[in-house]
Design a protein around this motif. Structure first.
Motif, PDB file in Angstrom:
ATOM      1  N   HIS A   1       0.845  -1.190   0.000  1.00 24.92           N
ATOM      2  CA  HIS A   1       0.000   0.000   0.000  1.00 24.92           C
ATOM      3  C   HIS A   1       0.882   1.243   0.000  1.00 24.92           C
ATOM      4  N   LEU A   2       0.369   2.303  -0.598  1.00 26.54           N
ATOM      5  CA  LEU A   2       1.137   3.547  -0.700  1.00 26.54           C
ATOM      6  C   LEU A   2       0.266   4.728  -0.285  1.00 26.54           C
ATOM      7  N   ALA A   3       0.925   5.791   0.154  1.00 23.45           N
ATOM      8  CA  ALA A   3       0.218   7.017   0.546  1.00 23.45           C
ATOM      9  C   ALA A   3       0.481   8.109  -0.484  1.00 23.45           C
ATOM     10  N   HIS A   4      -0.514   8.970  -0.689  1.00 22.51           N
ATOM     11  CA  HIS A   4      -0.325  10.087  -1.625  1.00 22.51           C
ATOM     12  C   HIS A   4       0.785  11.013  -1.139  1.00 22.51           C
ATOM     13  N   ALA A   5       0.757  11.284   0.171  1.00 24.23           N
ATOM     14  CA  ALA A   5       1.779  12.138   0.793  1.00 24.23           C
ATOM     15  C   ALA A   5       1.998  13.445   0.045  1.00 24.23           C
ATOM     16  N   ALA A   6       0.907  14.033  -0.452  1.00 26.12           N
ATOM     17  CA  ALA A   6       1.024  15.399  -0.975  1.00 26.12           C
ATOM     18  C   ALA A   6       1.559  16.267   0.158  1.00 26.12           C
ATOM     19  N   LEU A   7       2.418  17.215  -0.170  1.00 23.90           N
ATOM     20  CA  LEU A   7       3.075  17.953   0.912  1.00 23.90           C
ATOM     21  C   LEU A   7       2.063  18.805   1.703  1.00 23.90           C
TER      22      LEU A   7
END
Lengths: 149, 737
Positions: free
Chosen positions: B334-340
């Protein structure tokens, strides 16, 4: 509490442990300094305190008595700092969110090391995340502003 | 970025060939000195100022540069006179949902027609004023010019006359013949807003009397709130209120997760007080969920036959009869968007309605969800779109706008909801993990005769239908059911997987998983056969041709685009493969201590081939040295922003390959911040990224997403070339290893 930001002294009514970031954003309306992590991991909140780049998200405002804070809004009166001009020449930003922090980190670097090597740029800028991945243009713009390319 | 009020009078809704909405009919009656507003896209002031509408959200892809540029070029306008108007959420602007790499590909023709309507009307007005036939004038640099006499009328002086004329049907106007398929090298508009800190993002909006909310949401999906002790939180000076918000039942869709909100005078106070809440949560079906156990189960699943999804011939039998069988299992976590910029929204509920300021990819959906939560008509809700501090799909889920509206109504003041980084990391909508078992059979002459791929992966469908646990056709259509395979026996099979979190689309979506497995496995097969990967791929994909749905054996989802306009074209694969091979000198002997890896992938109707050169990083794993990208997206608009997207995609893909891993224990996401969920930093970026964009007459494809999928497999393939170590499970550096 008194707080000097961009040459102006402000009277701040915030809890003394409030990080500088939230005083700037929520109390002074200086929203150019961004929240990204709250733990000094991403660099979006970078400002200058007495000319040095610091992460404002972990710096309690009570520790800033008598010190001079510069934010992106105060970097240059008209946005004409050599780094801001280089950022435009290289069309650096994508979403733009991290760029104020990137520029503040880079500006402090150039104050200290006017003509940095690529490796010095990489080392200094490793504090700042750009999720859009504009690193190559940031690097080129810093070297350009420093007259190195 | 506030839009001037555009008159709605006289606008009818209909459809152009593209299915977009447009304005038709006579414009509002304009007196002299009034602007010319032929449709919602164009507003020309008598002083020549040209307001052009951007109906999509600016999240780093440059859409506020590209949409106005296309409109301006089709009009023959001077870009220096253009002001960009950001459209609020409203159906009059057509589909505003900014995802799927669709802003240009789905609107190219429509936008040109809207601008051509304005240009045609200005040319008619200009010809009348110059007393020459309309066929003898042209629009050039903000003037209607009569070339043979050298006379010209500035656009602004024609505004009143054009405004009084009848608006032609967009399908009847003639498009310029000189719009180049390769677009233009244009400046990045508004760059100074970003470099000066003036640009207003979602969290930057301030309203008089505004309070800030930090919300404690369920720590495990499915846990209900049993008990709230907010005494200590309320005692914190500066806390205005503590509001309990309902925890929803699945399907979660775009509903807020509920929980307890601390509403305070500033963010820090709200955060500190939220840590003093004493909350008791119920058990959840996911309380014992761990990624390690779920991964083990998915690995067991893909060892078994699954639901047949794409079949040709008899792959089982062909594998049994094969002279050689190669098998491998690939894993993407699974991955996260992690937009700043984490999600943030401001809502101001008044006696008559609600106004929202938000960094959303989907202002129309935001508007309807807020209206529905507050029991308002949609017309009573205005949604203003700020800049987005990146998004990558997270910000097309406007749960946080509903939170802000709910809280503003509850406390009777404007409220900003600020998601903390930990909230964004743990309670977002996550990119689905994928486990894929691949088997290839060769005959005794070395020809590939069988390809079998079994996939276990949670579906985004589960977020919208609680009973759905198996990949949907549109998800398989991202690199698997549309994978060209000149192989006689083919089988793609899927398994149902219990999702543990809200699964949502993230930049490039399932293409990331599928390209990693397919391109990695193809590299294994190419090494097995002793053939360079680019050549081997050409053999497997087959000779230049259009691959029809018939040949695939399944309907072609094709990102919603017609097959006739956007066929799977093997010749276009070949062009990007050959070009990147040449530009990267892929076949030349490697620099000492370095090696190159290759991958190619078609997604969002765009073909991208990528070569990455790696060495050994001092701390282990690959160090990226250089990258080469060749893309064929068909027609483009803003050449420089297209290149920027492809450069950024290399870094996004590098973060997926090296660090991306969102795991969970006891149903709770472990990573909270960038310490555990690492992203690539400047010193880890390649020294150079060479980008070549092939643009010919093909219809426009997407550009924001297609650059990402080939990057991770190219890195893994390069690592194998350097070390002979095959990495089949991402990331290279797991956070809790």
């Amino acid at each position: 509490m008194k707080l000097t930001v961009n040459g102006t002294v402000h009277d701040v009514d915030a809890s003394p442990d409030t990080p500088l970031l939230w005083v700037l954003r929520d109390h002074l309306g200086l929203t150019g300094t961004k929240y990204g992590c709250g733990e000094a991991l991403c660099g979006a909140c970078t400002v200058h305190v007495d000319g040095r780049a610091v992460r404002s998200c972990v710096l309690p405002v009570e520790r800033l008595q008598g010190r001079a804070v510069t934010t992106i809004e105060g970097l240059s009166p008209d946005g004409s700092h050599p780094l801001q001009q280089a950022w435009a020449r290289h069309a650096v930003p994508q979403c733009g969110y991290c760029q104020a922090g990137q520029i503040m980190t880079a500006a402090a670097l150039l104050e200290e090391v006017p003509h940095p090597s690529e490796a010095q740029v990489d080392r200094s800028m490793a504090t700042n995340i750009c999720r859009c991945g504009t690193y190559l243009r940031i690097r080129a713009a810093i070297l350009d502003a420093a007259g190195e390319s | 970025m506030n839009a001037p009020q555009l008159s709605r009078r006289g606008f009818l809704i209909g459809s152009v060939g593209t299915g977009a909405l447009f304005a038709l009919g006579a414009g509002p009656a304009h007196a002299a000195g009034k602007p010319f507003v032929p449709n919602v896209w164009v507003r020309l002031e008598p002083d020549g100022t040209l307001h052009l509408t951007c109906n999509r959200s600016e999240m780093g892809q440059g859409v506020r540069s590209s949409i106005p540029a296309l409109l301006a070029e089709e009009m023959g306008a001077d870009r220096a006179r253009v002001r960009v108007v950001q459209a609020p959420g409203d159906p009059v602007y057509g589909d505003q949902n900014t995802d799927g790499s669709r802003s240009i590909r789905n609107q190219y023709e429509m936008l040109r027609r809207m601008a051509a309507v304005a240009r045609t009307m200005l040319e008619h007005a200009g010809a009348r004023q110059l007393r020459v036939p309309v066929g003898e004038v042209a629009s050039v640099a903000h003037e209607v010019v009569h070339a043979s006499s050298g006379r010209a009328v500035p656009f602004g002086q024609l505004a009143a006359a054009a405004a009084a004329a009848k608006v032609p049907h967009p399908d009847k106007v003639k498009l310029r013949s000189d719009i180049p398929p390769g677009g233009w090298d244009l400046p990045l508009v508004e760059v100074d807003e970003w470099t000066s800190g003036r640009a207003q993002f979602g969290a930057d909006v301030q309203r008089p009397g505004m309070l800030t909310a930090v919300i404690v949401r369920p720590p495990v999906l499915g846990a209900a709130l049993l008990e709230v002790d907010d005494g200590a939180a309320r005692a914190v000076p500066g806390v205005h209120d503590v509001v309990t918000m309902p925890v929803p039942a699945p399907p979660y869709a775009f509903q807020p997760l509920g929980g307890v909100a601390v509403v305070a005078r500033d963010t820090w106070t709200a955060k500190k007080a939220s840590e003093k809440l004493r909350l008791r949560w119920s058990e959840s079906p996911h309380d014992d969920a761990t990624w390690a156990a779920d991964l083990a189960q998915m690995r067991e699943q893909v060892a078994q036959p699954g639901t047949p999804r794409r079949q040709r011939g008899d792959a089982e039998n062909a594998l049994k009869r094969a002279a050689n069988v190669v098998e491998a299992t690939y894993v993407v976590p699974h991955l996260a968007h992690a937009a700043l910029e984490p999600p943030a929204a401001v809502a101001e509920v008044t006696a008559t309605g609600c106004e929202v300021w938000i960094n959303t990819q989907t202002p129309q959906r935001t508007r309807s969800l807020v209206a529905s939560r507050l029991g308002l008509e949609e017309d009573a809700v205005r949604v203003n779109v700020t800049y987005l501090g990146a998004a990558f799909g997270r910000k097309s889920k406007p749960d946080y706008a509903v939170e802000a509206a709910h809280l503003s109504q509850a406390v009777g003041r404007p409220v900003r909801v600020q998601w903390l980084r930990e909230d964004a990391m743990r309670q977002g909508y996550f990119h689905a993990a994928s486990v894929q078992a691949l088997s290839a059979g060769f005959d005794d002459e070395g020809a590939l005769t069988a390809w079998r791929q079994r996939i276990a992966s949670p579906t985004i469908g589960s977020t919208f239908d609680a009973a759905r646990h198996e990949l949907r056709d549109s998800e398989l259509g991202q690199g698997l059911s549309d994978l060209p395979l000149a192989v006689p026996h083919v089988s793609f099979e899927t398994h149902a997987v219990q999702e543990r979190m809200r699964i949502g689309w993230m930049r490039s979506v399932y293409n990331i998983n599928h390209a990693f497995a397919v391109q990695g496995f193809l590299d294994e097969l190419a090494h097995h056969r002793g053939v360079p990967l680019p050549d081997f791929i050409k053999t497997v994909y087959g000779p230049p041709r259009v691959v029809s749905a018939d040949e695939l054996g399944v309907p072609l989802w094709n990102y919603g685009a017609p097959e006739g306009e956007h066929p799977i074209d093997i010749a276009r694969y070949h062009r990007v493969i050959d070009a990147v091979r040449e530009r990267s000198a892929f076949d030349a002997p490697p620099v000492e201590g370095r090696a190159k890896g290759f991958a190619v992938h078609r997604s969002f109707l765009t073909y991208v081939a990528c070569v990455v050169e790696v060495s050994r990083a001092p701390g282990g794993g690959p160090k990226l040295e250089r990258a080469w990208v060749v893309a064929d997206p068909g027609r483009i608009v803003h050449r420089e922003r297209v290149r920027a997207q492809l450069e950024g995609a290399v870094l996004f893909g590098a973060s997926v390959a090296l660090y991306g891993h969102l795991d969970y224990q006891g149903g709770r996401v472990r990573a909270g911040n960038f310490r555990e969920y690492r992203l690539v930093r400047m010193h880890e970026a390649p020294r150079s990224i060479d980008v070549e964009v092939i643009t010919d007459g093909h219809a426009p494809g997407g550009i924001g997403e297609p650059g990402v999928p080939p990057v991770a497999p190219a890195i893994a393939n390069a690592w194998f070339a350097l070390t002979r170590e095959r990495v089949r499970e991402l990331p290279f550096h797991p956070p809790h290893a």
